[in-house]
Design an enzyme around this catalytic site. Structure first.
Site, PDB file in Angstrom:
ATOM      1  N   CYS A   1       0.822  -1.191   0.000  1.00  0.00           N
ATOM      2  CA  CYS A   1       0.000   0.000   0.000  1.00  0.00           C
ATOM      3  C   CYS A   1       0.860   1.246   0.000  1.00  0.00           C
ATOM      4  CB  CYS A   1      -0.897  -0.003   1.243  1.00  0.00           C
ATOM      5  SG  CYS A   1      -1.827  -1.538   1.490  1.00  0.00           S
TER       6      CYS A   1
ATOM      7  N   ARG B   1      -4.759   1.317  -0.862  1.00  0.00           N
ATOM      8  CA  ARG B   1      -4.701  -0.118  -0.598  1.00  0.00           C
ATOM      9  C   ARG B   1      -4.482  -0.955  -1.852  1.00  0.00           C
ATOM     10  NH1 ARG B   1      -9.090  -4.518   1.677  1.00  0.00           N
ATOM     11  NH2 ARG B   1      -7.526  -5.912   2.585  1.00  0.00           N
ATOM     12  N   LEU B   2      -3.507  -1.866  -1.756  1.00  0.00           N
ATOM     13  CA  LEU B   2      -3.361  -2.982  -2.679  1.00  0.00           C
ATOM     14  C   LEU B   2      -3.702  -4.220  -1.870  1.00  0.00           C
ATOM     15  CD1 LEU B   2      -2.487  -4.163  -5.437  1.00  0.00           C
ATOM     16  CD2 LEU B   2      -0.152  -4.253  -4.549  1.00  0.00           C
TER      17      LEU B   2
END
Length: 640
Positions: free
Chosen positions: A2, A50-51
């Site tokens: 992230c 966010r990932l």
């Protein structure tokens, strides 16, 4: 994986501007395309991109404890989070998610500033504790994940995963740091804790910063270090067995993912070892990716295919050519400050290739630093032997004279290129190693700078970066000293920065099992002869993987992930190099001597000297200056 950002005000009644916080967060949107989050409260604002990797449904950030008094925004992976969950539940903490992020919140509640010592993984995070009115920033031990911050004159703290996020705040001073500029031209990167900007800093690896409202801001605190001490009593055979099992465990815990996972595979020892263990531990067909070069002298893709075939991976490869230099401006935008490692080009391309197939990739980074794989460690050891044979009062004038008078034979076989060796031996141990790794030697750097630049540096030299670490480094082993300095400078400043920025530019998470801190601590206890034996580095690593990899992978000469710049700059890119290095941006900056810039180009393109690394450093600095000037809406302030 992230991106994080935030603003802290000294006064609780001063509200954080929501649009400014959003701009800072949007600047790093590439790091987290799966979502974003904002938390604003009493003089504090935390932001997150966010990932989604673990607990994709429940791991949204910023994330809170049960009563909402503690909030965290976080980038990374805590691989021992399940063990922490169990321990913290036993102490009465209640968890609402299955995400490693929540372990950080409750660890802070339980252990305070010492919580970082409980985490095993790669991370940066910012915690806001409203009860204690405390902002706590932390970074992982080896510096795998980045964090930048600036403290404004009124005590406001601005922070973010990348420089571009911090620079989105209009009150952050963008004055150039001339000492950081000198560091860059010596080393090819700006070492922690500096950035190219005087008033913006990196939180150094293994450091925390704890700011309590109403108290003076303290200096960052170091919570971990590695000691190269030959304390292991294992035989070589037992150490080889234990090495594989320890690295296997480090790989295994990095295979936890709810998204597709693969690996970078260069065909070298480190990445091949990681792929071998991944294939055994995962029990499924793995995706692997590599980069080829159109110049056979630099191409290792055949070895990567050999390992891929051995372990039945789904392998993909792409070729890098001179056309890739068009990435210069794009790379400058990824790093936000000058960065001269040309292998960023193939690293970005392999990240792009991997991202088309997976969301997480494991890499073999760290093996050279940990097991003395670079040739420079061997040469540094030889040079130190020469220093010890000749007393300093005789050595310095003798080898200094040889270094000054011996011709610089860049075109000759390595055994005849002794000028740099003579110059190194004339110096003390740290100066000698610094000379060996410098992109641009001291004398050439001095001639490169303008009179004003030299005057304003006030005698500062980049050697001071190494001196700062010398006191904590092993004193009796020159190779261990060089490895320690590299772990503090080259590894986080170049290698890990390169991988983080190029992979996160395409929203790819990269995990680094060789840099698991438990594995690093264990490997540092092994005898030097296990790491460097004669002319061969990584001796124990190669021995350990003989059952898993063929000898032509383990014992072939090392090439490294380098780019054929020298030939490109004399061929297809000759005009571009000349126009850039001798162009108006560099001339107008006020930093450089124009005659030296012109001479460097002419000497390289005529074949008299190999200045490829110098010219690439100048090209990347030119791109930085242009992008910085555009962001300011004006030219570089130094030249004004």
């Amino acid at each position: 994986m992230c991106g994080i950002a935030g603003i802290y005000h000294e006064r609780a009644d001063r509200a954080v501007d929501p649009s400014l916080l959003e701009r800072m967060n949007d600047a790093i949107a590439h790091r987290g395309p799966d979502g974003d989050g904002i938390h604003r409260a009493e003089g504090i604002g935390l932001a997150h991109r966010r990932l989604a990797i673990i607990d994709r449904a429940g791991g949204h950030q910023p994330l809170f404890n049960e009563d909402g008094s503690v909030c965290v925004t976080y980038n990374g992976e805590i691989y021992n989070f399940q063990e922490l969950f169990e321990e913290l539940r036993g102490r009465g903490h209640v968890f609402r998610t299955h995400c490693d992020t929540e372990a950080i919140v409750h660890a802070w509640e339980e252990w305070g500033e010492d919580c970082v010592t409980r985490f095993r993984g790669m991370f940066v995070f910012a915690i806001w504790d409203s009860r204690q009115q405390t902002l706590f920033l932390g970074r992982d031990r080896l510096g795998i994940k980045p964090l930048h911050y600036s403290i404004l004159p009124d005590g406001t703290v601005v922070f973010g995963s990348e420089l571009k996020s911090v620079l989105a705040h209009p009150e952050v001073d963008r004055s150039l740091d001339l000492q950081a500029t000198e560091d860059y031209f010596a080393l090819g990167y700006v070492p922690d804790p500096k950035t190219i900007y005087r008033h913006v800093h990196k939180l150094a690896p293994a450091h925390t910063l704890c700011i309590r409202r109403g108290r003076p801001h303290p200096a960052p605190r170091c919570y971990w270090d590695v000691r190269f001490a030959e304390t292991s009593t294992l035989s070589e055979a037992d150490a080889a067995v234990e090495l594989v099992e320890r690295l296997r465990e480090a790989v295994r815990i990095r295979l936890v993912s709810e998204v597709p996972l693969g690996a970078f595979l260069s065909g070298g020892v480190d990445s091949s070892a990681v792929v071998a263990l991944m294939s055994q531990e995962s029990g499924r067909v793995m995706d692997t990716c590599s980069i080829a070069f159109d110049d056979p002298a630099y191409d290792e893709s055949g070895y990567a295919r050999q390992v891929a075939t051995l372990y039945n991976t789904r392998h993909a490869s792409e070729t890098v050519s001179a056309d890739e230099v068009d990435l210069v401006d794009r790379l400058a935008g990824m790093f936000d400050e000058p960065f001269a490692d040309s292998s960023a080009m193939p690293t970005f391309r392999v990240s792009e290739l991997a991202r088309r197939r997976v969301t997480v990739a494991l890499s073999g980074d760290g093996g050279d630093e940990l097991f003395a794989g670079y040739r420079r460690y061997r040469w540094h050891g030889y040079e130190e032997q020469a220093r010890r044979l000749v007393p300093a009062p005789l050595r310095q004038p003798l080898f200094g004279l040889l270094g000054r008078t011996y011709p610089k034979l860049d075109w000759a076989p390595k055994m005849l290129r002794a000028k740099s060796t003579f110059q190194a031996v004339a110096r003390d141990t740290v100066e000698g190693y610094f000379h060996g790794v410098s992109v641009i030697p001291d004398e050439l750097r001095r001639s490169l700078y303008s009179d004003r630049m030299r005057r304003d540096l006030g005698g500062y030299g980049a050697i001071e970066v190494f001196r700062a670490h010398q006191g904590n480094a092993p004193a009796d082993d020159p190779v261990a000293l060089a490895q320690y300095i590299d772990l503090k400078t080259w590894l986080p400043g170049d290698i890990l920065t390169k991988v983080d920025r190029t992979s996160m530019a395409v929203a790819l998470e990269v995990r680094v099992p060789i840099l698991d801190h438990h594995f690093v601590e264990w490997a540092a206890t092994l005898p030097r002869t296990f790491r460097l034996r004669g002319a061969a580095g990584k001796a124990i690593l190669k021995k350990a993987f003989e059952p898993l990899l063929p000898n032509d992978i383990l014992y072939r000469p090392k090439k490294g992930f380098s780019v054929p710049l020298a030939s490109w700059f004399r061929g297809q890119l000759a005009e571009r190099v000349r126009d850039t290095v001798c162009g108006s941006v560099m001339a107008d900056s006020g930093l450089f001597d124009r005659a030296t810039l012109k001479r460097l180009v002419e000497d390289h393109q005529s074949g008299r000297s190999d200045h490829a690394a110098v010219l690439w450093s100048l090209m990347m600095f030119d791109s930085f200056l242009r992008q910085d000037g555009q962001a300011r809406g004006t030219g570089l302030g130094y030249a004004a």
